[in-house]
Design an enzyme around this catalytic site. Structure first.
Site, PDB file in Angstrom:
ATOM      1  N   GLU A   1      59.111  59.057  97.919  1.00  0.00           N
ATOM      2  CA  GLU A   1      60.641  59.239  98.045  1.00  0.00           C
ATOM      3  C   GLU A   1      61.316  59.742  96.842  1.00  0.00           C
ATOM      4  OE1 GLU A   1      62.324  55.153  98.752  1.00  0.00           O
ATOM      5  OE2 GLU A   1      60.519  54.335  97.417  1.00  0.00           O
TER       6      GLU A   1
ATOM      7  N   HIS B   1      59.312  49.270  92.085  1.00  0.00           N
ATOM      8  CA  HIS B   1      60.617  49.628  91.959  1.00  0.00           C
ATOM      9  C   HIS B   1      61.661  48.875  92.587  1.00  0.00           C
ATOM     10  CE1 HIS B   1      59.849  51.631  95.822  1.00  0.00           C
ATOM     11  NE2 HIS B   1      60.935  51.415  96.033  1.00  0.00           N
TER      12      HIS B   1
ATOM     13  N   ARG C   1      57.051  43.702  99.760  1.00  0.00           N
ATOM     14  CA  ARG C   1      57.927  43.101  98.735  1.00  0.00           C
ATOM     15  C   ARG C   1      57.095  42.155  97.767  1.00  0.00           C
ATOM     16  NH1 ARG C   1      60.770  41.530 103.666  1.00  0.00           N
ATOM     17  NH2 ARG C   1      62.476  42.856 104.208  1.00  0.00           N
TER      18      ARG C   1
END
Length: 269
Positions: free
Chosen positions: A79, A137, A157
């Site tokens: 991304e 991130h 996560r």
């Protein structure tokens, strides 16, 4: 399948870290925290997802797999982000301050100190970041971003500030890169010029007004056009998009940039 220029449908996505008040031209439903606004990928470009993100709190510390290390039922995800607006002190956490082992990442994720291992980047409007799959991130509060990504919802996560959401430590540790973030993946609009991202799965251009010959050649096939200002239209007048909207086009030659300001263009690599 009809190969015509058309505006993509949008989807507002509620998030615990979203905002009840969105910047123009968007408006959140009353008492609803909207964190993302997606443009539904067209069937001609199912591998790309473009969206806006709006944050009032920190997002989870997370990581995405690559196509190479995704398991069945998972999808790889690289991304990039373009910062549109940033409140004073707004930051993005990308990569680690120094190389860390999976055991160090796991221990820090379990005791909540993983934030201290990450590099927090002060950000400003016009900053651009590319995140290869595997980059650990987190997005901080006070930000409005455009995100272009592989169309994947596979997120692992590592840490979520005590929120009652599932963590995915085993898979996160299996795909996480414990390295510092490579400086060549970050820049500003001025530094990067016209081509913001030219990566393995997609590329992104930023143009002002109409496209030059190079852009015309690069976007001879299907693309998405996201106006940040002004209006982009179909040559035949059948569709148009302004800021906050997105067009699919079978080719850049099908678009009219006569009223365009700043536009992001993206296509698969």
């Amino acid at each position: 399948m009809t190969e015509t220029v058309r505006q993509l449908p949008t989807r507002m996505v509620k998030k615990v870290w979203g905002r009840t008040s969105l910047p123009e031209p968007f408006a959140a439903p009353a008492d609803t925290q909207i964190g993302e606004i997606w443009f539904e990928p067209p069937p001609e470009l199912p591998q790309l997802l473009v969206k806006y993100l709006f944050t009032s709190e920190k997002l989870s510390v997370q990581v995405h797999p690559s196509d190479a290390n995704a398991l069945p039922g998972e999808d790889g995800k690289e991304e990039c982000w373009l910062v549109l607006d940033a409140e004073p002190g707004a930051q993005l956490a990308i990569g680690f301050k120094e190389a860390v082992s999976p055991a160090q990442i796991e221990a820090a994720a379990r005791d909540g100190s993983i934030e201290e291992l990450l590099t927090w980047h002060d950000v400003a409007p016009g900053d651009v970041y590319f995140l290869p799959a595997g980059t650990v991130h987190a997005i901080g509060p006070g930000l409005a971003l455009v995100e272009v990504q592989q169309n994947s919802d596979t997120t692992f996560r590592l840490y979520d500030y005590g929120r009652p959401r599932e963590l995915h430590l085993e898979r996160a540790l299996a795909v996480a890169d414990g390295s510092p973030y490579a400086s060549e993946h970050a820049g500003t609009l001025d530094e990067r010029g016209q081509t913001l991202i030219d990566a393995a799965y997609f590329r992104v251009e930023r143009i002002e007004g109409g496209p030059n010959a190079q852009v015309m050649a690069v976007y001879a096939g299907p693309l998405l056009a996201l106006p940040l200002s002004g209006v982009v239209s179909a040559q035949n007048g059948s569709a148009q998009a302004k800021a906050g909207e997105c067009l699919y086009a079978p080719s850049i030659s099908a678009l009219d940039f006569g009223a365009a300001g700043v536009t992001l263009l993206t296509r698969p690599a």
